[in-house]
Design an enzyme around this catalytic site. Structure first.
Site, PDB file in Angstrom:
ATOM      1  N   SER A 118       0.963  -1.261   0.009  1.00 39.12           N
ATOM      2  CA  SER A 118       0.070   0.068  -0.067  1.00 39.12           C
ATOM      3  C   SER A 118       0.737   1.245   0.046  1.00 39.12           C
ATOM      4  O   SER A 118       1.595   1.436  -0.757  1.00 39.12           O
ATOM      5  CB  SER A 118      -1.148  -0.204   1.258  1.00 39.12           C
ATOM      6  OG  SER A 118      -2.014   0.699   0.956  1.00 39.12           O
ATOM      7  N   ASP A 137      -8.363  -5.222  -6.483  1.00 36.58           N
ATOM      8  CA  ASP A 137      -8.167  -4.018  -5.573  1.00 36.58           C
ATOM      9  C   ASP A 137      -8.723  -2.939  -6.074  1.00 36.58           C
ATOM     10  O   ASP A 137      -8.166  -2.307  -7.359  1.00 36.58           O
ATOM     11  CB  ASP A 137      -6.387  -4.199  -5.357  1.00 36.58           C
ATOM     12  CG  ASP A 137      -6.073  -3.125  -4.347  1.00 36.58           C
ATOM     13  OD1 ASP A 137      -7.031  -2.283  -3.815  1.00 36.58           O
ATOM     14  OD2 ASP A 137      -5.069  -2.962  -4.191  1.00 36.58           O
ATOM     15  N   HIS A 156      -7.096  -5.679  -1.890  1.00 35.54           N
ATOM     16  CA  HIS A 156      -6.001  -4.967  -1.201  1.00 35.54           C
ATOM     17  C   HIS A 156      -5.075  -5.764  -0.510  1.00 35.54           C
ATOM     18  O   HIS A 156      -3.802  -5.585  -0.499  1.00 35.54           O
ATOM     19  CB  HIS A 156      -6.366  -3.839  -0.636  1.00 35.54           C
ATOM     20  CG  HIS A 156      -5.271  -2.542  -0.357  1.00 35.54           C
ATOM     21  ND1 HIS A 156      -4.893  -1.904  -1.443  1.00 35.54           N
ATOM     22  CD2 HIS A 156      -4.776  -2.124   0.792  1.00 35.54           C
ATOM     23  CE1 HIS A 156      -3.871  -1.227  -1.126  1.00 35.54           C
ATOM     24  NE2 HIS A 156      -4.015  -0.964   0.129  1.00 35.54           N
TER      25      HIS A 156
END
Length: 682
Positions: free
Chosen positions: A536, A616, A648
């Site tokens: 991320s 995602d 994600h």
């Protein structure tokens, strides 16, 4: 004789922690405590055969009893969640998918018998509460706003939508890994006698807002007449963090707005006498990571006061105690959560715990004096614990573990050790992190190192267990694991957290490098043999690192932004980049471009593994594909790994096994050999 002794010694020697060990661990979670504080319910999850999913069961244990007294209540091939005791403590409601993919509520009598299905809602159930009299359930369920609680209408709408393309006329039309273009989460009343289901929150909005507080954003008044909930008050949810607390009669009627702050207001907690209400509040609009203050007001929201104005901590859990005289809350302080107390009338905030474990998911008994929680550390998986006044000191809280799932599973396995890490930032401020050292580390030994950059950026490496990026897996390979908490990280004050804004690749990057240097200077890491990895925002930082330094032998980037300008138009929660970069991309393109790793591709040199989930919607797969394309076009050793059925996070056990082994194998390739040999390897 000698051979026998040798075999006994070898059998007793601890072995390294492996990916299979991590995935085989049973996962304790979802604690609940009975109203009288006598029993604690919780869930235990494990990987199903084949690794396609997790299956779980509901357990119950006496709050003052040994782990051996724990009793399993459910036995199906199912996923269960959110156990909740009835007001009289005789029944437990829980969520289960035993009758299909949509989770429904089942109710189990603790005296014995089979669990009975209590809901049959087409949109399933996400959160649940008992009514005060135990005769109904208050649940949240996905509905078509035009249908509300009409099950037949919802089934027809779902069937029609399954044959049509996704169609959106608003933002937020998708979230994390699912489309939200047609349905809304509404708060419904489900009578247990089979009566008609009622919709308490009709209209085109989510209650509670998706991926905010969940069950924490729902509460009943002490007399059971009102239910408090949270919804986003602004018309365009994708650009707003303005959640407010509302109250609506359980019998139905008009909802009344309680809070009016510009930022997020949530976690409503009415006082035991019903005359006041407390909640958590962020002051600044558009900022999802502002400091959460403890607010208290009259029951209608008037005369609101901030009880935590004098302390630089951000509250998380919140509850009333001592008969309504005080409010207690948890907050992250450095690498651990601690408990604080403040008089409801105002005054100083007092720490009332000094826990050596991390504390999460508190469920509080009716009197506010006892709570169930999960506790863990970086080297100990989550267990269920009772949080209660410490022996001989009822002004302090202590945690007593009620389960021993992790301790049993990790017996005979060598685990790394944890140390704090500090350095001085370029502005003179102290910056923080942690180091995990390999098992058997001796002072003076330098090990190859892996720097793991956390996501967020408003997140942190804390002294807590992880089933995703677990540092022990890296330490087991003989590597020192550096866990930097650069500017932007939580737990070190709001100014520390705010400092990442408009500076994504500036001060935070410098902090990561300085904390890495500190680990090398301390003799814990070999500065000539290092790799870095992150997910991320951590994946973004890895991409940024590739254009700023070649000090690392290899990199791993998961779900990281490659082009922050394009990512603005790809993502779903637009308030996040608009806050971080100072406005929309079409108004402030210079800021987005300034911090875009794409600008520095011509400098990229470091071999990189790129991983991503195809579902995602937070950081879309195009960002990962772009990263890999840039690496390949530059002729840099690189590999792309895309999981078609993940979002994600890589959640399914079989996928997690592939992910961990690929990541560890990639790093091993570059740390085990000389740089030239590793780059030349197939």
């Amino acid at each position: 004789m000698f051979t026998s002794l040798l075999l006994v010694a070898l059998a007793a020697a601890p072995r390294p922690f492996t990916v299979d060990d991590l995935l085989a661990l049973e996962r304790a979670g979802d604690p609940a405590i009975s109203p009288d504080g006598a029993l604690v319910a919780y869930t235990v999850a494990r990987a199903a055969p084949g690794g396609e999913k997790l299956v779980s069961a509901v357990w119950v244990v006496p709050a003052r009893g040994p782990a051996a007294a724990a009793r399993r209540l459910t036995f199906g091939d199912e996923t269960v969640a959110a156990p909740a005791f009835s007001p009289d403590g005789r029944r437990i409601a829980f969520l289960s998918n035993r009758r299909g993919s949509a989770r429904q509520v089942f109710v189990l009598d603790l005296a014995g018998g089979e669990a009975a299905q209590a809901t049959d809602l087409p949109g399933g159930v996400s959160e649940l509460l008992w009514s005060a009299d135990g005769k109904a359930l208050l649940v949240t369920s996905d509905v078509d706003p035009a249908c509300g609680a009409d099950a037949a209408c919802n089934r027809r709408a779902t069937e029609a939508a399954s044959k049509a393309p996704h169609a959106a006329t608003r933002l937020l039309f998708r979230h994390w890994n699912e489309w939200r273009d047609r349905v809304r989460s509404h708060l419904l009343v489900v009578p247990l006698d089979g009566g008609a289901v009622r919709d308490l929150t009709p209209g085109d909005h989510d209650v509670p807002p998706s991926d905010r507080g969940g069950r924490r954003d729902l509460a009943l008044s002490p007399d059971g007449q009102l239910v408090y909930f949270v919804k986003v008050s602004d018309p365009v949810e994708a650009i707003s963090t303005n959640g407010d607390v509302y109250a609506v009669p359980v019998a139905g009627g008009e909802a009344r707005r309680i809070t009016t702050g510009e930022g997020w207001d949530g976690v409503p907690r009415p006082s035991p006498d019903g005359k006041r209400i407390a909640w958590l509040s962020m002051a600044r609009a558009g900022y999802e990571a502002d400091r959460l203050r403890v607010m208290v007001a009259d029951a209608d929201g008037k005369n609101a006061r901030d009880l935590t104005a004098t302390v630089d901590v951000s509250a998380q859990e919140l509850w009333w105690a001592r008969g309504g005289k005080v409010l207690r809350f948890t907050a992250l302080v450095g690498p651990r959560h601690q408990v604080f107390e403040v008089d409801a009338a105002g005054g100083s905030v007092r720490p009332i715990s000094r826990l050596s474990v991390n504390l999460n998911a508190l469920a509080v008994a009716r009197d506010g004096e006892l709570a169930a929680a999960t506790v863990d550390t970086l080297t100990a998986p989550p267990e269920i614990a009772l949080v209660a006044p410490a022996p001989r000191n009822d002004r302090a809280l202590a945690a007593t573990t009620l389960t021993a799932l992790g301790a049993r599973a990790l017996e005979g396995i060598a685990l790394g050790s944890v140390r704090p890490l500090e350095a001085t930032g370029k502005d003179g401020a102290t910056i923080h992190g942690l180091v995990v050292l390999p098992p058997g580390h001796r002072d003076g030994e330098r090990h190859p190192a892996v720097v793991l950059v956390h996501g967020g950026p408003q997140g942190a490496w804390i002294d807590g267990w992880s089933f995703r990026w677990n540092p022990l897996l890296y330490a087991a390979r003989g590597w020192t694991v550096v866990l930097p908490n650069p500017r932007g990280s939580t737990g070190y004050g709001q100014a520390y957290e705010d400092a990442v804004r408009n500076d994504w690749g500036g001060l935070p990057y410098d902090d990561v490098m300085r904390l890495t240097d500190a680990a090398v200077a301390a003799g814990l890491a070999d500065g000539a043999r290092m790799c870095a990895a992150g997910a991320s925002y951590g994946g973004y930082m890895v991409n940024w690192i590739n254009g700023q330094t070649d000090r690392f032998r290899c990199l791993v980037t998961h779900a990281g932004d490659f082009d922050t300008h394009a990512a603005y138009y790809d993502t779903e929660e637009l308030w996040f980049p608009e806050w971080e970069m100072g406005g929309p991309a079409y108004e402030n393109a210079e800021a987005y471009d300034r911090w875009s790793p794409r600008r520095f591709v011509s400098r990229w040199k470091t071999p990189t593994l790129v991983t991503h989930g195809e579902l995602d919607f937070r950081v879309t797969v195009t960002q990962g594909l772009s990263t890999f394309t840039a690496l390949q076009r530059r002729g840099i050793p690189s590999k792309l790994l895309v999981f078609p059925d993940e979002g994600h996070w890589i959640s399914k056990p079989r996928n997690a096994k592939v992910f961990h082994e690929e990541v560890l194998g990639w790093i091993e390739r570059f740390l085990a050999a000389g740089p030239a040999q590793a780059a030349a390897a197939p």
